[in-house]
Design a protein around this motif. Structure first.
Motif, short mmCIF file in Angstrom:
data_model
loop_
_atom_site.label_atom_id
_atom_site.label_comp_id
_atom_site.label_asym_id
_atom_site.label_seq_id
_atom_site.Cartn_x
_atom_site.Cartn_y
_atom_site.Cartn_z
N ARG A 69 0.85 -1.06 0.18
CA ARG A 69 0.03 0.00 0.02
C ARG A 69 0.70 1.22 0.00
N PRO A 70 0.36 2.46 -0.29
CA PRO A 70 0.97 3.65 -0.48
C PRO A 70 1.45 4.14 1.06
N ILE A 71 2.84 4.38 1.21
CA ILE A 71 3.45 4.73 2.61
C ILE A 71 2.55 5.91 2.98
N ALA A 72 1.83 6.74 2.37
CA ALA A 72 1.11 7.71 3.06
C ALA A 72 -0.10 7.30 3.75
N LYS A 73 -0.11 5.74 3.66
CA LYS A 73 -1.47 5.24 4.70
C LYS A 73 -0.87 4.88 6.03
N PHE A 74 0.40 5.03 6.11
CA PHE A 74 1.14 4.61 7.44
C PHE A 74 1.05 5.97 8.60
N GLN A 75 0.63 5.56 9.60
CA GLN A 75 0.50 6.77 10.69
C GLN A 75 1.82 7.44 10.88
N LEU A 76 2.81 6.70 11.06
CA LEU A 76 4.22 7.50 11.19
C LEU A 76 4.54 8.24 10.21
N VAL A 77 4.00 7.96 8.56
CA VAL A 77 4.60 8.81 7.91
C VAL A 77 3.65 10.34 7.81
N GLN A 78 2.44 9.85 7.98
CA GLN A 78 1.48 10.93 7.97
C GLN A 78 1.98 11.99 9.20
N ASP A 79 2.33 11.37 10.37
CA ASP A 79 3.21 12.24 11.37
C ASP A 79 4.39 13.26 10.81
N LEU A 80 5.24 12.64 9.98
CA LEU A 80 6.23 13.51 9.41
C LEU A 80 5.54 14.47 8.53
N LEU A 81 4.70 14.26 7.80
CA LEU A 81 3.99 15.19 6.69
C LEU A 81 3.33 16.37 7.60
N VAL A 82 2.73 15.97 8.73
CA VAL A 82 1.99 16.91 9.45
C VAL A 82 3.00 17.91 10.27
N LYS A 83 4.11 17.18 10.90
CA LYS A 83 5.03 17.91 11.52
C LYS A 83 5.64 18.96 10.38
N MET A 84 5.91 18.76 8.96
CA MET A 84 6.41 19.46 8.10
C MET A 84 5.61 20.59 7.68
N LEU A 85 4.31 20.12 7.67
CA LEU A 85 3.23 21.28 7.44
C LEU A 85 3.12 22.35 8.47
#
Length: 392
Positions: free
Chosen positions: A281-297
């Protein structure tokens, strides 16, 4: 006009621009994406500057917007900031090239030049027919430049004789006009001189083996009995306080550039996360990846909010040293986190140019350091907060 929102501009900050400003920003954004983005990695990898793009930048009509000697309606600080941000979002090297020319070099002439000097130099620089550089930093001095400037100027009849060395001078290898800061031997005050390309005694050598802003042509400059006419001494530059006033303005531009780098890193990482698949599955569906993206944002959004308010303070006449110092220190520190998280998200693919983020990871290190280190900017803010200086 409708200007498409950038993915990282979560709070739609660009909507604060008026319609004319949006048109200018949209035109510049289109140019950057069509002409600069496709060649940015190649130029960076080869450490070569795309000289053929200089006339195209001139056609945009943005270099001289801030100066009465150049045609056009004066821009708000908000528009100037967004332009710096957009340039850095595509290529920090070209943002630096433009900032040195339009901010530091033209800014020195605009603030410290006589009416005759401004009329003589600024129109052609505004059209980018002549390119500027700014020579302050020296091989043995950086943060201590206010007191440690070693380059000297000696009056000799109708000329000044300059001796010394400068380092890290962006555009220095090809600039038509280099603003050189030197200490007057007679009164020990820092003064500014515009040195033309080809002046005897002025030698510029390209700095090799850089790991950041590789497209920028930084130079080591040597001045050996370099004679400059009195007419080319900036009439209003009579102490380091005048130099500092220019740096105060351009320091805020670096904070905007840092916001641009964060937006770029977020976009690259977000697109990669949506497309890259692991474990079926796309790594965007993993919680830890979303955590990184949200911290960046979050970092990008907080920094963008800070520089927007900074621009408003500039236009309201409430702008002080500590305002730009805090923005530069904070935004570049957050930028380092963001590019690191983007590279982390992309794993091994983050260390090659092919996937887009490697250039931003490297370039962030230069933005973090120039226009005042985090430590020096921290002390500027600390002095304002406490009323006590903690400088050495």
């Amino acid at each position: 006009m409708t200007l498409e929102a950038l993915p990282g501009d979560l709070y739609h900050m660009q909507e604060l621009l008026d319609e004319r400003e949006k048109e200018i920003l949209g035109r510049v954004r289109g140019f950057l994406e069509a002409r600069v983005a496709p060649i940015a990695d190649d130029c960076w990898g080869r450490a070569e500057f795309p000289f053929d793009l200089i006339p195209r930048y001139g056609e945009l009509g943005i270099a001289g917007l801030a100066y009465d000697e150049c045609p056009g309606e004066r821009p708000s600080s908000l528009l100037t900031g967004f332009l710096a941000m957009d340039m850095a979002r595509v290529d920090p090297s070209m943002a630096t090239f433009f900032g040195v020319h339009a901010g530091l070099a033209m800014g020195s002439i605009g603030r410290c030049g006589s009416p005759e000097q401004r009329e003589r130099w600024l129109p052609a620089m505004g059209r980018m027919e002549k390119i500027g550089a700014f020579a302050l930093t020296e091989p043995e001095g950086g943060s201590d430049v206010a007191l440690g400037l070693r380059t000297t100027a000696r009056r000799d009849g109708g000329h000044w004789v300059l001796n010394g060395a400068k380092r890290w001078i962006g555009n220095g290898t090809f600039a038509d006009h280099t603003v050189v800061w030197a200490r007057d031997e007679a009164d020990d005050r820092v003064k500014g001189f515009v040195v033309g390309k080809g002046t005897p005694g002025f030698t510029a050598t390209r700095i090799e083996n850089k790991i950041a802003l590789r497209t920028v042509q930084n130079a080591d400059i040597v001045l050996e009995d370099c004679r400059v006419p009195e007419a080319d001494r900036l009439a209003g530059a009579n102490g380091f306080r005048d130099t500092a006033a220019i740096l105060r303005r351009t320091r805020s531009g670096v904070a905007w550039q840092a916001a641009g780098v964060m937006l770029a890193a977020y976009e690259i990482a977000r697109d990669y996360a949506v497309e890259r698949e692991q474990f079926g599955r796309p790594i965007a569906k993993f919680q830890l990846v979303q955590d990184l993206l949200v911290k960046m944002l979050g970092n990008a959004t907080a920094s963008l909010g800070m520089v927007v308010r900074l621009a408003q303070l500039q236009d309201e006449g409430l702008y002080r040293d500590e305002h730009s110092a805090l923005a530069k220190a904070y935004c570049t520190t957050r930028m380092r986190e963001v590019v690191g998280w983007a590279r982390e998200l992309m794993a091994g693919n983050g260390i090659v140019l092919d996937y887009g983020i490697g250039r931003f990871v490297a370039d962030a290190e230069a933005l973090y350091s120039y226009e005042g280190t985090r430590e020096i900017n921290t002390l500027i803010v600390g002095r304002a907060a406490t009323g006590m200086g903690a400088f050495v």
